[in-house]
Design a protein around this motif. Structure first.
Motif: not given
Ligand code: GDP
Length: 199
Positions: A118-120, A144, A150, A154, A157-158, A162
């Motif tokens: 989920c960070r990338h 994710l 996170l 966060e 938001k991610t 996406v």
């Protein structure tokens, strides 16, 4: 759905060629992701079995298509992690071809679970996979993962970002946050996976 239909999953075989796969009947869902994205951990969490899929640190089995048998002729297929660092370029090309042929020709394939850190999210490989699945009208479930890395906001938001980007590109995948470590979203993923297999 029974408590966890994936708990009985067991390694049936590991294939380096498509002809080594089980007969193309019943239904199966393939797990794909960039290496180190958390694919093995996600499979283990969904199946509630610690050592079912081996993590990236065991190179041997990660370069094969690992077939996990479920009940009633259903299967989960663990595709080789994309971009595994120690694999030479010609070997990668071989795998890319093999996976393309598998996704295109496998009659019993009902969908793909695409694992992204989920960070990338939405790296090149993920975009190629989503485009490919859309082109051949193969449903795709996006997990994710490592959501424990996170904060709640966060993560939300991610997910929203996406979702927005996928929608703008015409990719209609279901998607959710997941954490093998914190067991976030595992039940949801099982339900979605069960639906894919029955689709
Ligand atoms: P694979 O190469 O995609 O099969 O990835 P692995 O499942 O082997 O995971 C790669 C690394 O990410 C390992 O160090 C895992 O411990 C770590 N990892 C996997 N899932 C999670 C998760 O949900 N949370 C956290 N914090 N780490 C994870």
């Amino acid at each position: 759905m029974p408590a966890n239909p994936f708990q009985t999953a067991c390694l049936q075989l590991s294939a380096s060629q498509l002809r080594q796969l089980p007969e193309d009947i019943g239904s199966e869902v393939a797990f794909a992701g960039r290496s180190n994205a958390g694919k093995s951990s996600a499979l283990n969490a969904i199946c509630a079995q610690h050592g079912l899929a081996r993590t990236s640190k065991t190179p041997g089995r990660t370069q094969l298509l690992n077939v996990f048998a479920l009940d009633d002729g259903r299967r989960l297929i663990d595709l080789p992690g994309y971009g595994y660092a120690k694999v030479p370029e010609d070997m990668r090309a071989h795998w890319r071809k093999l996976i393309d042929a598998y996704l295109r020709d496998r009659e019993s394939l009902r969908g793909v679970v695409l694992i992204m850190d989920c960070r990338h999210p939405l790296k090149d490989f993920d975009r190629q996979m989503l485009t490919y699945c859309t082109d051949i009208e193969l449903p795709c479930l996006l997990l994710l993962t490592k959501a424990d890395k996170l904060s709640r906001s966060e993560g939300a938001k991610t997910l929203a970002a996406v979702r927005k980007e996928c929608a703008s590109l015409g990719w209609t995948s279901h998607m959710q946050l997941f954490s093998a470590q914190a067991k976030t979203g595992v039940d949801q993923a099982r339900t979605a996976l069960d639906a894919l297999l029955n689709g």
